[in-house]
Structure formats: structure tokens, C-alpha cells
Design a protein around this motif. Structure first.
Motif, PDB file in Angstrom:
ATOM      1  N   VAL A 448       0.758  -1.236  -0.054  1.00 62.30           N
ATOM      2  CA  VAL A 448      -0.148   0.039  -0.030  1.00 62.30           C
ATOM      3  C   VAL A 448       1.047   1.333   0.097  1.00 62.30           C
ATOM      4  O   VAL A 448       1.971   1.222   0.571  1.00 62.30           O
ATOM      5  CB  VAL A 448      -0.748   0.056   1.264  1.00 62.30           C
ATOM      6  CG1 VAL A 448      -1.733   1.321   1.319  1.00 62.30           C
ATOM      7  CG2 VAL A 448      -1.862  -1.082   1.368  1.00 62.30           C
ATOM      8  N   VAL A 452      -1.344   6.903   0.924  1.00 66.07           N
ATOM      9  CA  VAL A 452      -2.522   6.321   1.325  1.00 66.07           C
ATOM     10  C   VAL A 452      -2.583   5.900   2.709  1.00 66.07           C
ATOM     11  O   VAL A 452      -3.458   6.261   3.654  1.00 66.07           O
ATOM     12  CB  VAL A 452      -3.155   4.963   0.466  1.00 66.07           C
ATOM     13  CG1 VAL A 452      -4.284   4.255   1.139  1.00 66.07           C
ATOM     14  CG2 VAL A 452      -3.283   5.481  -0.820  1.00 66.07           C
ATOM     15  N   TYR A 456      -4.227   7.486   7.532  1.00 70.12           N
ATOM     16  CA  TYR A 456      -4.926   6.478   8.438  1.00 70.12           C
ATOM     17  C   TYR A 456      -3.905   6.246   9.742  1.00 70.12           C
ATOM     18  O   TYR A 456      -4.225   5.687  10.691  1.00 70.12           O
ATOM     19  CB  TYR A 456      -5.304   4.961   7.937  1.00 70.12           C
ATOM     20  CG  TYR A 456      -6.349   5.241   6.905  1.00 70.12           C
ATOM     21  CD1 TYR A 456      -7.735   5.190   7.383  1.00 70.12           C
ATOM     22  CD2 TYR A 456      -5.895   5.396   5.561  1.00 70.12           C
ATOM     23  CE1 TYR A 456      -8.768   5.368   6.272  1.00 70.12           C
ATOM     24  CE2 TYR A 456      -6.793   5.471   4.635  1.00 70.12           C
ATOM     25  CZ  TYR A 456      -8.259   5.672   5.133  1.00 70.12           C
ATOM     26  OH  TYR A 456      -9.314   5.649   3.999  1.00 70.12           O
TER      27      TYR A 456
ATOM     28  N   LYS B 191     -13.720   2.883   4.642  1.00 72.13           N
ATOM     29  CA  LYS B 191     -13.018   3.504   3.863  1.00 72.13           C
ATOM     30  C   LYS B 191     -11.597   3.175   3.722  1.00 72.13           C
ATOM     31  O   LYS B 191     -11.311   3.260   2.766  1.00 72.13           O
ATOM     32  CB  LYS B 191     -13.034   5.094   4.644  1.00 72.13           C
ATOM     33  CG  LYS B 191     -12.896   6.236   3.576  1.00 72.13           C
ATOM     34  CD  LYS B 191     -13.048   7.697   4.253  1.00 72.13           C
ATOM     35  CE  LYS B 191     -12.585   8.718   3.746  1.00 72.13           C
ATOM     36  NZ  LYS B 191     -11.455   8.653   2.975  1.00 72.13           N
ATOM     37  N   TYR B 192     -11.130   2.641   4.596  1.00 76.07           N
ATOM     38  CA  TYR B 192      -9.651   2.120   4.516  1.00 76.07           C
ATOM     39  C   TYR B 192      -9.643   1.098   3.382  1.00 76.07           C
ATOM     40  O   TYR B 192      -8.729   1.006   2.709  1.00 76.07           O
ATOM     41  CB  TYR B 192      -8.980   1.734   5.841  1.00 76.07           C
ATOM     42  CG  TYR B 192      -7.718   1.256   5.812  1.00 76.07           C
ATOM     43  CD1 TYR B 192      -6.552   1.745   5.593  1.00 76.07           C
ATOM     44  CD2 TYR B 192      -7.559  -0.483   6.104  1.00 76.07           C
ATOM     45  CE1 TYR B 192      -5.381   1.150   5.446  1.00 76.07           C
ATOM     46  CE2 TYR B 192      -6.257  -0.942   6.131  1.00 76.07           C
ATOM     47  CZ  TYR B 192      -5.283  -0.068   5.824  1.00 76.07           C
ATOM     48  OH  TYR B 192      -3.916  -0.533   5.680  1.00 76.07           O
ATOM     49  N   PHE B 193     -10.378   0.187   3.571  1.00 78.07           N
ATOM     50  CA  PHE B 193     -10.321  -0.941   2.816  1.00 78.07           C
ATOM     51  C   PHE B 193     -10.861  -0.366   0.964  1.00 78.07           C
ATOM     52  O   PHE B 193     -10.088  -0.891   0.141  1.00 78.07           O
ATOM     53  CB  PHE B 193     -11.674  -2.197   2.750  1.00 78.07           C
ATOM     54  CG  PHE B 193     -11.220  -2.563   4.151  1.00 78.07           C
ATOM     55  CD1 PHE B 193      -9.998  -2.898   4.559  1.00 78.07           C
ATOM     56  CD2 PHE B 193     -12.293  -2.808   4.865  1.00 78.07           C
ATOM     57  CE1 PHE B 193      -9.749  -3.670   5.773  1.00 78.07           C
ATOM     58  CE2 PHE B 193     -11.906  -3.527   6.388  1.00 78.07           C
ATOM     59  CZ  PHE B 193     -10.814  -4.059   6.634  1.00 78.07           C
ATOM     60  N   ASP B 195     -10.149   2.543   0.329  1.00 78.85           N
ATOM     61  CA  ASP B 195      -8.751   3.110  -0.442  1.00 78.85           C
ATOM     62  C   ASP B 195      -7.665   2.472  -0.808  1.00 78.85           C
ATOM     63  O   ASP B 195      -7.101   2.619  -1.919  1.00 78.85           O
ATOM     64  CB  ASP B 195      -8.534   4.212   0.851  1.00 78.85           C
ATOM     65  CG  ASP B 195      -8.761   5.525   0.725  1.00 78.85           C
ATOM     66  OD1 ASP B 195      -9.813   5.917  -0.081  1.00 78.85           O
ATOM     67  OD2 ASP B 195      -8.555   6.413   1.761  1.00 78.85           O
ATOM     68  N   ILE B 196      -7.381   1.456   0.038  1.00 75.88           N
ATOM     69  CA  ILE B 196      -6.359   0.497  -0.673  1.00 75.88           C
ATOM     70  C   ILE B 196      -6.835  -0.076  -1.696  1.00 75.88           C
ATOM     71  O   ILE B 196      -5.842  -0.478  -2.356  1.00 75.88           O
ATOM     72  CB  ILE B 196      -5.757  -0.391   0.836  1.00 75.88           C
ATOM     73  CG1 ILE B 196      -6.734  -1.443   1.210  1.00 75.88           C
ATOM     74  CG2 ILE B 196      -5.149   0.425   1.912  1.00 75.88           C
ATOM     75  CD1 ILE B 196      -6.397  -2.512   2.361  1.00 75.88           C
ATOM     76  N   ASP B 199      -6.139   1.955  -4.488  1.00 73.11           N
ATOM     77  CA  ASP B 199      -4.615   2.353  -4.692  1.00 73.11           C
ATOM     78  C   ASP B 199      -3.999   0.947  -5.256  1.00 73.11           C
ATOM     79  O   ASP B 199      -2.702   1.212  -5.757  1.00 73.11           O
ATOM     80  CB  ASP B 199      -4.077   2.338  -3.199  1.00 73.11           C
ATOM     81  CG  ASP B 199      -2.610   2.800  -3.104  1.00 73.11           C
ATOM     82  OD1 ASP B 199      -2.151   3.815  -3.974  1.00 73.11           O
ATOM     83  OD2 ASP B 199      -1.779   2.080  -2.398  1.00 73.11           O
ATOM     84  N   HIS B 200      -4.649  -0.133  -5.382  1.00 72.90           N
ATOM     85  CA  HIS B 200      -3.796  -1.184  -5.734  1.00 72.90           C
ATOM     86  C   HIS B 200      -3.919  -1.471  -7.158  1.00 72.90           C
ATOM     87  O   HIS B 200      -4.564  -1.263  -7.980  1.00 72.90           O
ATOM     88  CB  HIS B 200      -4.397  -2.651  -5.119  1.00 72.90           C
ATOM     89  CG  HIS B 200      -3.625  -3.816  -5.493  1.00 72.90           C
ATOM     90  ND1 HIS B 200      -2.332  -4.205  -5.146  1.00 72.90           N
ATOM     91  CD2 HIS B 200      -3.978  -4.658  -6.625  1.00 72.90           C
ATOM     92  CE1 HIS B 200      -2.189  -5.321  -5.722  1.00 72.90           C
ATOM     93  NE2 HIS B 200      -3.055  -5.607  -6.744  1.00 72.90           N
TER      94      HIS B 200
END
Lengths: 482, 397
Positions: A448, A452, A456, B191-193, B195-196, B199-200
């Protein structure tokens, strides 16, 4: 991109064990793979201490109600049977958790890692805690020893004999279950024997059973003494002879080597490597340690294509988190629930073929729980799910899970020793901290991106920054790989 | 045109879609708007080995009554459907469905060399394997593989549960398991999931597979949640687990979702002890939930498009045991419920209790024939590819 020394060492620790631990993670930059391998061998050289859960022999004996009912024994009332069955289930839960503790905390990482392999290879699912406990010990003692000994001993264990119905394998009324699986799953693999071989081998195993005390017993009266022909060899064979005939086949070495290669190196098998390994394994007379030495000291093992590409099994995932993050669980039974919802309960393989592994571990539900597990363990999330209660052996296993869900989910969290975790990174300057944490937590090439991730992270202070970085990095698809 | 417009509205975020939806459009969201003909099946797994002989009772059979002096259900208590068969008294709805011509009963379903262990036999039913082979995919999972080649959301088969069963695991695609569309949406839409996930970019095969699964989960969860809110069922269901699950299923059936297979389990039917009460309790839950479900489907004109199938991993021994229960057996009956059955009623002969194998029924119909029939005749799928072999079709659908 050159593979860093740290990555190679962690690769070795993840494959030959359950990953780096807080206490040694900082040293992974400096030690050599050769020295680390020597250390792994040394720490696994002692005979493992037995995990005793069945309180005493008699206790354990009376626990296998299903088996008991077939034996000539004093009649038990239904209540007694029920009580014994429940006791046995509790014992198996303890056996599960205590063995998991060994994987996490025992220095004999290589031994426990290979024991987990053999546990899936010689998969049995019986209700008798005494049988399970004994078979586990046989496996752990021989995990790095000689495959011949292991095969002979497992084949004579009450756990296997009862699971594959050899107790019912009698002269003139043969039961082929064990004879078939020993060829299909334990030695040769499908397509390397005929139905006729199975029939004939089953006759050789007639009379193999066990007594009240949970000891192997050869009942000569029930043994078929006539001549049999197995894989082209003819003679008045007994079970041991047939096992030796199977071991004499090069194919057995190849089958086992290939399976170990997939477990330790890569799901994608490199034929040339397996060819080379299996020949040497066969020539060594099935010395498991030699095979492991060949794998872990080869240069190809440390090639980039073999690093960070294996999906961790649920047990590897749980153990791996707990090794890097030392923690005290509020309720260690919650680990049974994690195993259940992630699809791998120790001592409850799906069938005699063991856990299929690889992509099979992953579906929408299991993946989302995997991604949330670090949050659950660090008390930022609760596991609000109720798995179905299955019948048979699992029923008792999971009744805790469904009835007392609230307690369990609350108990799912752990108290993590963040002070110890912080020590891993104490010498790392702030600007390199995230990179270092990422390199310690993850094995995959894919990462990651920092921008990004940074969104967090808790930047209040170094400790919170470290915590949030680790937990977030563990909550990624990348962390599922080793 | 209208359907397209609705799809357009769904593309936006949920809040805005609901907010923007003008009243006049909502007025079109009537049940008749859903195009009929989209055949779906609801598979109801009776876990634990339901006692088939006390489900469909052979009311004229002396061997049955002789073997079950305490447990046998008397002829005058059973809900008679033919001269020789009666249903368990707790299954009133099934009796009405029978009278309605909406119930099919297939007796003596099983497989060769039956295994009496729950987990193994369940494995065999769910993977559709022979009893001596081990398959790591399920039959619906393989159906999903065929349906979802290159698709972005494997929502053609879903399970109402927190953990996915082997039945819904394919080689490439795996079904989705959830209890509640809202909770599924909430847990997978962190949100984190997201976002990543955004991003992938491409990586090695394994990591891509994981991201693909995560991405499918996020979009499926979103899709399922939206769909579940389109035409929420207005029917009153019993407040049992099964009642809630069938209500969720009904709401999805009334939407435009592409789901063809719904999988749900009820249990435990493992009645070694004190069978009567336990089976009665579970049958009452089953009966009441199915009653509401069928009524709901009928009101929304979808009863002809839905096939409800029940099965259990095995039946139970003909003779009762000493604890007021029954032990693990072999062949068992299956129910088929639909408004569009081609053949209804008792579809074949009642089990022959005079011809047993060590106290257990001999199977007359392989369950894989049933699967082949459902796959081909109901779902229009290539059953031979999915089951790996050709099985003859039955004629009830």
C-alpha cells in the motif's frame, strides 16, 4: 530489485516457522540465512514435550464413545456417554489451544511448522481426545525424523485406525478405507496404483486394530494369512510389509516432496527442483531433515518469485500476528472461533485429504474477517458473527461460539505488549520508521503506498504511530501473504 | 426504459439515490414491474440429518410402527397426503402446498456407499462428489464459475450465513455469505479498505487474487444492499432466524438482482435423543417461515419463478434407539416447492422398509440427478460440465 537480507531471513522464518517474533525481528537485517537456518535446526533438536489434555489413561480411554460402543466394555449409560463425549470435546479444545500456543511461543519453530504439515497430511477427525493427543505427539516427535517411521507409527495409531475404519477390517470381510487412503493420500497419490492393489493391500491390513488402552493390537485371528499381490510384489504380506512396498516406490518420495514443496516454497511447483529434491529424499532413506536442509539452503528458495506469494493458512495468520505482537488474550477460546470462521480448526480437517490450502482459504467472508482480525485483536473492532453450528464433532466445538457469543467476542481482544513491539524499531529514525515497519510486517512485493497509508496513521506520538502503522499494515491483502 | 432509469439512479450514492428518487418513480416500483420469468432457487439445508421417516410418514407400514413403538407418528395424527403417506403434524403449510399442487416429495434420495458421518456426508452432498472422492469445490460454486466468467460481482449465488459453505465455493468464483445486507455493506465498506483497493495496481498473482476478492466483496456488498432496499418485503415473517433469512431473500427476489441461487440452513436435526420435541420445534420454524415466504411470493407474482428445495445430509435409522431418538441413517426425502412444478405430489414410491441395508434405507434416486435437473431445467446451466458427468433428468420441473 535485489532481495534484502531482512526479507530473506523473514522469508525463512515464515516458511520454516510462524514468522518473526518481537524479540528477534530487529536482528533480521544482520544475521545470515545460513546462521539462521542453523539456529532453527538447533532450537528444534530436542524431543518435544508432550501436550497432555486427557487427564489420565482411563479418562482418555472412555472418551471415545463411538469407538467404545464397538468394543466389549462395561455398559455405559447414555448420560455417562454424553458426559464423556463432552469431556472429550473440551479436551480437544484444550489440545487445540495449547498446541497453537506452542506454535506461537515454542522456540522449536521448524518442528511445529512441520508438525502442522503432517497434521494436515495425516488428517484424522475423531472424537477421542486421548487418541488425538497421542497422534499429535507421534507427529511432533517424528516431524523432522524419518518418514518411514512416521508412516508406520501413524498407520498404527488408534486415531488413524478408527478414523479410517481399520478396526472393522477383518479377514473375509475387508474394509478398504485405510488401504485406499494410504495409497491415494499418504504415499503414492492418485493414479499410481490400481483398484486391485487397494483390495489386496486391504487384506494385508486385516487384523490391525487397537485395544481398550488405546494401544495398537494385531489380532492374528482376524488377519488374512493368504498370499497377496500389491504393486507387482507377491507374498504373505502383513500391513508393515505393504507400507514398505509403498515406501520402496520412488513415486512416494516424489508425492511427499511435491506436497512439502507446495507447503514450504510455492504453490506453483518447479518440476526440476522437485525432481532433484525427491531423488535425494529417496536416496537418504526418507530423512525429512535432509529434505528440509536441501530446500532451505538452496539459493532458489530465496528467489524473489518464491517470496511473499503464499497465502497464509488461518493458523499461520493467527500465530504470525501473535508472534510479532506479544499479547495476552482476554479469552484464549476466541481463537477457536477465529479458526472456525477462517476455515481451519486444528484437529477438525474437512476430510481425510486435509486442508486444500492456497486460494481455497479465501472467500468474501473469510477475507473480510482476516482483514479485520488485527483490529479485533487490538480491541478496535468486535467480531459480531455467529458461525453455523455443525453437527458431529464440531457441534460441541462450536457450541461455545454460538451460545456465548457476546463473551467470546469481548474476549477476542488482547492486551498487546506495545512496549516490546516498540523495541523492534527503537533504533530507527523517524523518517525511516514507516518503511521499516512495512518491511518487517509484510513479505509481498506489492505494498500500500505511503500516501494512502499515512492518511490512517495516528501521528500523536511515536508509539501511536507505530501501533497504527502495524495494525493498518496487517489489515491488508498483502499481509495475508508470506 | 423504466428499468434503465432505475439503474441509472442506482449508480449514484445511496443517500442521494434515495433522496433524488421522485415520488412518481417510486409509484412505478410495484411488484408487477419486476419482469417475471427470472427463475431462482432457494436451497434449504436441514443440517444434522433430518429424520425423513417422521417427515413423510409411511402411515400404512407395519415395519415403521414396529421399529418405532414410541416415536412413530400415528396415522390419525399425520397430515395425510395420500393413502400411504402423511406429513409430520408440524408441517401444516406443506400439507396446504401439497393440496395446492405446489409441493413435490421425492423419496429415497441418496448416493452409493453412503457415509454416516455428518461432515463427510455433507461434504458429499455439497461438493456433489462420489463417496470415495474428495472435491474441494461445491456444486453451486462450480455453477457460479460458469455464470460469473469475467464478471465483476459473484452475486449469482449467495448464502444467508456468516460463513460460506463448501457448496458455494467454486474454483475461480466463490459465493457471498451474509446474514444482513446492511451489515455486509457496513463491514466491507470501511473507507480504509476502499482506499487501499483503489490504490492497488497489478502485482503477483496471489496478491491480485486477494485484491480481486476484496474488490468483488465491496462492490457486491454495495449492490446487494442497494437491491435489498429497492422492494423490501411488506410481508410479516416470524421473528425466527429462518423467518428473517427468507424475508431478506424475498426482498432480493423482488429486486433486479442477478442472484439465481439462495442458500440457507436450518438445524440441528441431529436427534439422537428426545427427537419428538426437537424436530417439532425445528419444523414449526420451517413451516411458519415457509408459509410467510410463499404468501409473499404469491402476492408479488413470483411463486412460479421460485423453486424451494430442501435436503439433509442423510436420513435416520428406521428403528428408533433407546433414548427416544434415532441414529444416523442413509437415504432421505426431498421437498420441492414452487408454483411451476410439472409434476407434483409424491413423485415416486415410498421407501421400501422391508429391503434395508443394515437397518438403513437403500437409495433409489441419486441426489446428483436432482442437481442435474435443477441446473438444466430450472437454471438453464450446463449440468454435465458442473457435475463432471451426465446424470439423467427427473421430470418434476
Amino acid at each position: 530489485m535485489a532481495v534484502s537480507n531482512r526479507l530473506k531471513n523473514q522469508h525463512l522464518l515464515w516458511r520454516a516457522g510462524f514468522g518473526p517474533m518481537a524479540e528477534n525481528a530487529a536482528d533480521m537485517d544482520t544475521i545470515s540465512q545460513k546462521d539462521l537456518w542453523a539456529l532453527l535446526l538447533k532450537t528444534s533438536s530436542k524431543k518435544p514435550e508432550k501436550i497432555n489434555v486427557a487427564q489420565n489413561l482411563v479418562d482418555g480411554l472412555f472418551k471415545g464413545v463411538q469407538d467404545v460402543s464397538r468394543m466389549q466394555k462395561p455398559e455405559l449409560t447414555n448420560d455417562q456417554k454424553k458426559m464423556i463425549r463432552e469431556q472429550s470435546r473440551d479436551d480437544i479444545k484444550n489440545l487445540n489451544i495449547r498446541w497453537l500456543e506452542e506454535m506461537i511461543n515454542n522456540e522449536a519453530q521448524l518442528r511445529e511448522k512441520m508438525s502442522l504439515f503432517w497434521h494436515g497430511h495425516f488428517a484424522t477427525r475423531v472424537i477421542n481426545s486421548y487418541f488425538q493427543q497421542e497422534l499429535l505427539q507421534t507427529i511432533r516427535e517424528n516431524a523432522l525424523g524419518n518418514f518411514k517411521d512416521l508412516l508406520h507409527e501413524v498407520s498404527k495409531s488408534p486415531s488413524m485406525l478408527s478414523f479410517l475404519n481399520n478396526q472393522q477390517n477383518r479377514k473375509k470381510k475387508p474394509n478398504e478405507n485405510f488401504a485406499r487412503e494410504v495409497m491415494e493420500l499418504f504415499t503414492l497419490g492418485r493414479g499410481n496404483y490400481t483398484e486391485h492393489d487397494v483390495k489386496e493391500a486391504a487384506r494385508a491390513f486385516t487384523g490391525w486394530g487397537f485395544n481398550f488402552k488405546g494401544e495398537f493390537e494385531f489380532r492374528t485371528m482376524q488377519h488374512d494369512d493368504d498370499s497377496k499381490t500389491v504393486l507387482g510384489k507377491t507374498g504373505n504380506f502383513n500391513g508393515d510389509d505393504v507400507l514398505d512396498i509403498l515406501l520402496a516406490q520412488q513415486q512416494t518420495a516424489k508425492f511427499i516432496t511435491q506436497k512439502i514443496y507446495r507447503y514450504l516454497v510455492n504453490e506453483q511447483v518447479d518440476e526440476a527442483h522437485v525432481q532433484w529434491l525427491s531423488k535425494r529424499f529417496y536416496d537418504s532413506g526418507y530423512e525429512i531433515k535432509n529434505l528440509l536442509e536441501d530446500i532451505f539452503t538452496s539459493s532458489w528458495f530465496y528467489e524473489e518469485k518464491n517470496i511473499g506469494v503464499k497465502i497464509k493458512s488461518p493458523v499461520e495468520l493467527i500465530a504470525g500476528i501473535r508472534r510479532l505482537l506479544p499479547m495476552e488474550l482476554e479469552n484464549d477460546q476466541s481463537q477457536l472461533l477465529f479458526q472456525k470462521v477462517l476455515g481451519q480448526i486444528l484437529f477438525f480437517p474437512p476430510n481425510v485429504a486435509g486442508w486444500p490450502g492456497g486460494k481455497n482459504w479465501i472467500d468474501s467472508s473469510s477475507l473480510m474477517i482476516r482483514l479485520r482480525l488485527p483490529q479485533i485483536l487490538s480491541a478496535n473492532d468486535i467480531l459480531d458473527i455467529v458461525p453455523k453450528t455443525d453437527d458431529d464433532l464440531q457441534g460441541g466445538m462450536m457450541e461455545m461460539a454460538s451460545k456465548k457469543m457476546k463473551e467470546v467476542t469481548r474476549g477476542g481482544t488482547g492486551k498487546i505488549d506495545w512496549v516490546m513491539v516498540a523495541k523492534i524499531f527503537e533504533a530507527v529514525p523517524r523518517e525511516k520508521l514507516l518503511q521499516k515497519i512495512s518491511d518487517t510486517v509484510l513479505q509481498s512485493k506489492s505494498r500500500v503506498t505511503d500516501t494512502v497509508l499515512e492518511k490512517y496513521l495516528n501521528k500523536e506520538n511515536r508509539e501511536n504511530y507505530t501501533k497504527s502503522a502495524i495494525i493498518n499494515l496487517m489489515s491488508t491483502p498483502e499481509y495475508q501473504l508470506c | 426504459m423504466l428499468i434503465k432509469r432505475k439503474e441509472f439512479l442506482q449508480v449514484g450514492s445511496l443517500a442521494s439515490a434515495a433522496f433524488m428518487m421522485p415520488k412518481f418513480l417510486k409509484a412505478f416500483e410495484q411488484p408487477q414491474m419486476v419482469p417475471p420469468g427470472n427463475k431462482v432457487t432457494v436451497i434449504l439445508q436441514l443440517s444434522g440429518g433430518n429424520d425423513g421417516l417422521n417427515t413423510v410418514i409411511p402411515v400404512r407400514n407395519d415395519i415403521y410402527y414396529k421399529g418405532r413403538p414410541g416415536l412413530g407418528i400415528a396415522r390419525d395424527k399425520a397430515l395425510l397426503v395420500t393413502d400411504e403417506a402423511g406429513l409430520n403434524p408440524a408441517l401444516e403449510t406443506f400439507k396446504s402446498l401439497f393440496d395446492d399442487g405446489s409441493l413435490g416429495i421425492l423419496n429415497s434420495v441418496g448416493y452409493p456407499n453412503p457415509d454416516r458421518s455428518h461432515f463427510r456426508s455433507m461434504d458429499i452432498w455439497q461438493s456433489a462428489s462420489a463417496s470415495n472422492e474428495y472435491i474441494t469445490t461445491g456444486w453451486i460454486g462450480r455453477y457460479l464459475d460458469a455464470q460469473c466468467k469475467g464478471c465483476d460481482k459473484p452475486t449469482q449465488a449467495v448464502e444467508l450465513d456468516d460463513v460460506l459453505s463448501l457448496a458455494l465455493k467454486g474454483e475461480e468464483s466463490k459465493g457471498l455469505a451474509f446474514k444482513d445486507p446492511k451489515r455486509l455493506f457496513e463491514t466491507s465498506n470501511g473507507k480504509y479498505f476502499k482506499d487501499i483497493n483503489t490504490d492497488h495496481h497489478n502485482g503477483e498473482e496471489a496478491v491480485d487474487y486477494l485484491y480481486k476478492t476484496m474488490s468483488e466483496t465491496i462492490s457486491s456488498a454495495d449492490y446487494i444492499y442497494q437491491q435489498s432496499r429497492l422492494h423490501p418485503s411488506a410481508e410479516t415473517y416470524p421473528s425466527t432466524e429462518l423467518g428473517k433469512d427468507l424475508k431478506t431473500i424475498a426482498s432480493l427476489i423482488f429486486s433486479d438482482i442477478n442472484t439465481k441461487v439462495y442458500y440457507v440452513s436450518l438445524g440441528s436435526f441431529d436427534t439422537h435423543v428426545n427427537q419428538e420435541n426437537q424436530q417439532k420445534r425445528l419444523f414449526t420454524e420451517l413451516n411458519d417461515a415457509v408459509k410467510a415466504f410463499v404468501s409473499d411470493l404469491k402476492k408479488n407474482n413470483r411463486f412460479n419463478d421460485v423453486l424451494i428445495t430442501t435436503f439433509s445430509e442423510f436420513g435416520r435409522r428406521v428403528a428408533q434407539n433407546a433414548s427416544g431418538g434415532t441414529d444416523h441413517g442413509t437415504a432421505n426425502n426431498m421437498f420441492f416447492i414452487s408454483g411451476a412444478l410439472k409434476k407434483k405430489g409424491v413423485l415416486n414410491a415410498m421407501p421400501d422398509l422391508a429391503d434395508l441395508n443394515e437397518g438403513d434405507l437403500k437409495y433409489q434416486v441419486d441426489f446428483k440427478n436432482v442437481y442435474a435437473t435443477m441446473l438444466r431445467q430450472w437454471l438453464g446451466a450446463d449440468d454435465t460440465a458442473i457435475l463432471g458427468k451426465k446424470f439423467d433428468y427427473l421430470d418434476f420441473i
